[in-house]
Design a protein around this motif. Structure first.
Motif, PDB file in Angstrom:
ATOM      1  N   LYS A  53       0.856  -1.344   0.061  1.00 61.45           N
ATOM      2  CA  LYS A  53       0.089  -0.066   0.130  1.00 61.45           C
ATOM      3  C   LYS A  53       0.876   1.132  -0.036  1.00 61.45           C
ATOM      4  CE  LYS A  53      -3.497   0.996   2.590  1.00 61.45           C
ATOM      5  NZ  LYS A  53      -4.623   1.246   2.085  1.00 61.45           N
ATOM      6  N   ARG A  55       1.710   2.153   3.025  1.00 61.98           N
ATOM      7  CA  ARG A  55       1.453   2.946   4.181  1.00 61.98           C
ATOM      8  C   ARG A  55       2.296   3.356   5.219  1.00 61.98           C
ATOM      9  NH1 ARG A  55      -4.460   1.845   5.927  1.00 61.98           N
ATOM     10  NH2 ARG A  55      -4.557   2.096   8.178  1.00 61.98           N
ATOM     11  N   SER A 140      -8.031  -0.692   3.560  1.00 55.38           N
ATOM     12  CA  SER A 140      -8.814  -0.670   2.150  1.00 55.38           C
ATOM     13  C   SER A 140      -7.508  -1.125   1.120  1.00 55.38           C
ATOM     14  CB  SER A 140      -9.196   0.805   2.092  1.00 55.38           C
ATOM     15  OG  SER A 140      -8.164   1.750   2.162  1.00 55.38           O
ATOM     16  N   ASN A 142      -6.244  -0.045  -1.559  1.00 58.79           N
ATOM     17  CA  ASN A 142      -5.796   1.144  -2.538  1.00 58.79           C
ATOM     18  C   ASN A 142      -4.211   1.181  -2.294  1.00 58.79           C
ATOM     19  OD1 ASN A 142      -7.488   2.075  -0.074  1.00 58.79           O
ATOM     20  ND2 ASN A 142      -6.164   3.899  -0.424  1.00 58.79           N
ATOM     21  N   SER A 148     -10.456   4.635  -1.979  1.00 55.14           N
ATOM     22  CA  SER A 148     -10.771   3.450  -1.660  1.00 55.14           C
ATOM     23  C   SER A 148     -11.153   2.521  -2.939  1.00 55.14           C
ATOM     24  CB  SER A 148     -11.643   3.042  -0.263  1.00 55.14           C
ATOM     25  OG  SER A 148     -10.821   3.585   0.722  1.00 55.14           O
ATOM     26  N   HIS A 233      -6.318  11.745   2.164  1.00 60.36           N
ATOM     27  CA  HIS A 233      -6.884  10.494   1.945  1.00 60.36           C
ATOM     28  C   HIS A 233      -7.725  10.768   0.892  1.00 60.36           C
ATOM     29  CE1 HIS A 233      -7.105   7.853   5.688  1.00 60.36           C
ATOM     30  NE2 HIS A 233      -7.104   7.083   4.742  1.00 60.36           N
TER      31      HIS A 233
HETATM   32 MG    MG Z   1      -7.940   3.546   3.968  1.00 61.29          MG
END
Ligand code: MG
Ligand code: TXA
Length: 336
Positions: A53, A55, A140, A142, A148, A233
């Motif tokens: 991700k 992330r 999620s 993405n 998302s 986001h």
């Molecule tokens: Mg998310």
């Protein structure tokens, strides 16, 4: 790596569960948006989710369960949680609860003493997790910062070649991520809006429910919040501008080449043919279902530069829709 496309057939769900057991990452359907799954008890597997991700490591992950009776091994299920499970699970509600000491990796919780838990309303996914026998992490599916995914094709667009498999169960139903409620504080507190609203939660709990997503007079460092809320986001690459449906006639007079419009069907009948459009259906429920798909569609259309998106009444799931639109537009708003 070649990303396998799996269906929800029993054989494919067993394949998915076996991949998870082997420490691989598998994208899965839920009623809200597609998630990115890995065995929550396997740190090497959890690391792969952050990597796929892109992330930030301090943003904790949701633990996604196949059955509610496995919850108590990982988190402390208090009386509020029991009421919410009875009323809303399986469904689009994530609860923050205290972790059982030592039961959850700090990679999953971001080092917090609490964890987010969820039982999605998707039978294929619950079957897959139950076959694995342990919860999975489920952010999620993405790339971090993108809207998302609400279809398997969205997941493939972002993550093809980076994950072991995608379980395709068609488009999701709700379209925006689950409501997140913190049950580890003095008063239950909403950290993220979703399909299950403040009044429904208050009714089920017979308690006042606070909403930390509302503007307050509290200083920023005193406000409770979901760690993820500090990140940008749901933002497409194109410029997104929110508009009030009452201003639609004024907007029509200002549209130019390169503009696209996302709105309810009744507004779109007046739109000139040369302007690209994406229908948000007839109300705020269909709009929530369609929001991310429309943003992604125009993001990939080289002829589009700006996307005008209709706001919804700040009511019911319209609240969650407006919250996601606000983030996608970074607060940009059409002024007639
Ligand atoms: Mg998310
Ligand atoms: O609908 C959903 O919830 C989707 C589907 C796939 O289940 N999942 C999802 O996960 O949206 P994710 O990781 O993108 O969002 C989880 C949110 C983040 O904002 C995160 O910061 C917050 O929950 N969160 C996770 N653990 C937390 C904790 N212990 N305390 C407060 N917030 C937490």
């Amino acid at each position: 790596m070649e990303t396998k496309e799996l269906t929800t057939s029993p054989a494919d769900l067993t394949t998915a569960a076996n991949l998870l057991a082997a420490g691989e990452v598998v994208a899965f359907p839920t009623e809200t948006v597609y998630g990115l799954g890995a065995d929550a008890t396997n740190e090497t597997a959890v690391k792969k989710v952050f990597a796929a991700k892109g992330r930030p490591a301090d943003n904790p992950l949701i633990m996604t369960f196949g059955r509610a009776d496995q919850l108590a091994d990982y988190v402390q299920v208090n009386d509020w949680a029991k009421l919410l499970i009875k009323n809303f699970w399986p469904g689009p509600l994530t609860m923050i609860l205290p972790v059982q000491p030592g039961a959850v990796s700090p990679l999953v919780t971001g080092g917090l003493a609490t964890a987010a838990v969820r039982l999605p309303d998707n039978e294929a996914t619950r079957t897959m997790i139950t076959e694995l026998g342990r919860p999975i992490v489920g952010p999620s599916a993405n790339t971090s910062g993108k809207p998302s995914p609400t279809t398997a094709a969205h997941v493939a667009h972002d993550l093809n070649g980076k994950i072991a498999a995608i379980v395709d169960d068609g488009p999701t139903q709700v379209g925006v991520e689950s409501t997140v409620i913190d049950l580890t504080v003095d008063q239950p507190t909403i950290l993220r809006t979703g399909a299950i609203g403040q009044s429904q939660l208050a009714l089920a709990l017979s308690e006042k429910v606070l909403d930390a997503t509302k503007p307050t007079s509290l200083a920023d460092d005193q406000r409770p919040k979901a760690p993820g809320m500090k990140y940008r986001h749901y933002a497409p690459d194109k410029t997104v501008i929110a508009f009030d449906p009452l201003d639609f006639q004024a907007l029509l007079g200002r549209l130019k080449a390169g503009d696209a419009v996302m709105a309810n069907r009744d507004l779109l009948v007046d739109l000139p043919e040369q302007i690209s459009s994406w229908s948000l259906g007839d109300d705020w429920r269909s709009a929530s279902e369609q929001l991310f798909a429309g943003l992604r569609y125009f993001d990939d259309d080289p002829t589009v530069e700006q996307i005008y998106v209709q706001q919804m009444p700040d009511f019911d799931i319209g609240k969650a829709y407006n919250n996601r639109l606000q983030k996608a537009s970074s607060g940009l708003h059409f002024r007639p």
